[in-house]
Design a protein around this motif. Structure first.
Motif, mmCIF file in Angstrom:
data_model
loop_
_atom_site.group_PDB
_atom_site.id
_atom_site.type_symbol
_atom_site.label_atom_id
_atom_site.label_comp_id
_atom_site.label_asym_id
_atom_site.label_seq_id
_atom_site.Cartn_x
_atom_site.Cartn_y
_atom_site.Cartn_z
ATOM 1 N N LEU A 116 -0.241 12.735 13.839
ATOM 2 C CA LEU A 116 0.210 12.296 12.513
ATOM 3 C C LEU A 116 -0.972 12.217 11.558
ATOM 4 O O LEU A 116 -2.035 11.682 11.897
ATOM 5 C CB LEU A 116 0.883 10.929 12.628
ATOM 6 N N GLY A 117 -0.799 12.755 10.363
ATOM 7 C CA GLY A 117 -1.823 12.666 9.341
ATOM 8 C C GLY A 117 -1.763 11.339 8.603
ATOM 9 O O GLY A 117 -0.913 10.477 8.883
ATOM 10 N N SER A 118 -2.669 11.161 7.649
ATOM 11 C CA SER A 118 -2.750 9.896 6.915
ATOM 12 C C SER A 118 -2.151 9.989 5.525
ATOM 13 O O SER A 118 -2.309 9.079 4.718
ATOM 14 C CB SER A 118 -4.227 9.466 6.792
ATOM 15 N N GLN A 119 -1.448 11.091 5.196
ATOM 16 C CA GLN A 119 -0.875 11.247 3.864
ATOM 17 C C GLN A 119 0.309 10.306 3.670
ATOM 18 O O GLN A 119 0.919 9.816 4.630
ATOM 19 C CB GLN A 119 -0.418 12.698 3.653
ATOM 20 N N ALA A 120 0.628 10.083 2.407
ATOM 21 C CA ALA A 120 1.695 9.133 2.089
ATOM 22 C C ALA A 120 3.035 9.573 2.659
ATOM 23 O O ALA A 120 3.845 8.757 3.073
ATOM 24 C CB ALA A 120 1.795 8.972 0.563
ATOM 25 N N GLY A 121 3.287 10.890 2.701
ATOM 26 C CA GLY A 121 4.573 11.376 3.194
ATOM 27 C C GLY A 121 4.567 11.758 4.652
ATOM 28 O O GLY A 121 5.529 12.371 5.131
#
Length: 387
Positions: A116-121
């Protein structure tokens, strides 16, 4: 009329021949659109998934399910995928090993690794990936159930596909109570950034170009023009047309460049072009006012750039107008940028028609008329003033 067009053509050529404009006119606008688009996420509203793994049945069916949910899918190696997550270019990475692909082909359970990335979406994209995985697992279990009952695997898959086509899928309607989210619905970061930067640089190019008007007076270009069979009114009209040509050129270049390089959707191109033309009239008139009341080209360029940046910031060209508090948004409408920004938003995001943007066009046209009349009067007076 021919003299007016000739003067306008000369002014545009003088502007383009100025080497100091190469970066600010051709390079910097597109760079800022790129930066703002990346900041807002580009395709972030769709969700971005990077898939790691060699081609296999598992990868094929999983990617098909993910893309059917309108999620953007790319392929990369493991290291490249983690770099994309770290740089915010992807929301989720799905790693499919050879063992996973083999287990799926053999009908056994496969354990997928998801990063999982750290972007808002990212969380929302993760849920869409989980939904796709569950859909693939459900379909596989249905096929196994039918084959266990004696059906051939190909026939079972075909029957399931036919049943899915015949069934009416459930319909879900979501009402978004967040005004900001609703305002940006359907728009990418590039769309939002391109509209704002177009307005910013059209005004900057015009106001900074007021210095060429002062140089034309100082270098005797205006005097030589008036020595020809050209009336003062035609000379003034030519200068106004020149400022207008500069503004339209700058705006048209940004619109075409962003559409080609970043896929910016300008909606109805005729209406977007009309907004650009009317806004350019306001910018050209403002340049005439500055170029007529000042006698120093350096000071005029400084005032033009300063005024252009302040008006752009206040009018929503640097930060989207929808994010402004209500009180500041009302103040923003003293600028032409706010009216043009709203017109572009109506066309780009909501499929607006000419009727929908008539209020914005009317206000911009009124601003242009007042400033053009003032600029023409001031330029006439400046021609009789020594410099």
């Amino acid at each position: 009329m021919r003299a007016v067009l000739a003067i306008a053509g000369v002014e545009l050529r003088r502007f383009l021949r100025d080497r100091s404009n190469i970066f600010f006119v051709f390079i910097m606008p597109l760079l800022l659109v790129l930066v703002i688009g990346a900041q807002f996420g580009g395709d972030a509203a769709r969700g971005r998934v990077v898939v790691v793994g060699e081609s296999s049945d598992l990868r094929e069916v999983l990617v098909t399910e993910i893309e059917d949910d309108d999620v953007a899918v790319t392929f990369a190696g493991a290291d490249a995928a983690r770099e994309q997550l770290a740089r915010g270019r992807a929301d989720v990475a799905v790693l499919i090993s050879a063992d996973d692909a083999g287990a799926f082909a053999a009908g056994d359970p496969a354990d997928l690794e998801v990063v999982l990335g750290s972007q808002a979406g990212a969380q929302a994209t993760l849920q869409r990936v989980r939904t796709a995985v569950r859909a693939v697992a459900t379909e596989r279990n249905q096929v196994r159930g039918l084959t266990g009952a004696g059906a051939q695997e190909a026939a079972a898959a075909a029957a399931l596909a036919a049943a899915a086509d015949a069934a009416t899928p459930p319909r879900l309607e979501v009402t978004d109570v967040d005004d900001v989210s609703e305002a940006f619905a359907g728009a990418s970061g590039f769309d939002v950034g391109a509209a704002g930067e177009t307005l910013l640089f059209v005004f900057l190019a015009s106001l900074a170009g007021s210095a060429t008007l002062i140089r034309a007076r100082r270098q005797g270009i205006m005097s030589r023009t008036l020595a020809a069979p050209v009336s003062t009114g035609m000379a003034v009209a030519g200068q106004a047309a020149g400022r207008f040509a500069i503004a339209v050129f700058q705006g048209g270049y940004i619109m075409i460049g962003t559409a080609v390089l970043f896929g910016v959707d300008w909606g109805n191109i005729a209406l977007s072009g009309l907004v650009l033309v009317v806004f350019s009239l306001v910018a050209a008139a403002g340049a005439m006012v500055i170029g007529s009341v000042m006698d120093s080209d350096g000071a005029a360029a400084g005032v033009g750039i300063g005024a252009g940046l302040i008006l752009a910031a206040l009018g929503g060209s640097m930060v989207p107008l929808e994010i402004f508090p209500d009180s500041l948004r009302r103040i923003a409408h003293v600028t032409p940028h706010a009216w043009a920004y709203e017109a572009f938003a109506q066309i780009q995001r909501r499929g607006g028609t000419l009727t929908d943007i008539l209020p914005q066009l009317g206000v911009l046209a009124a601003m242009a008329a007042v400033l053009l009349a003032l600029g023409a009067w001031l330029l006439r007076r400046s021609l009789a003033r020594p410099i």
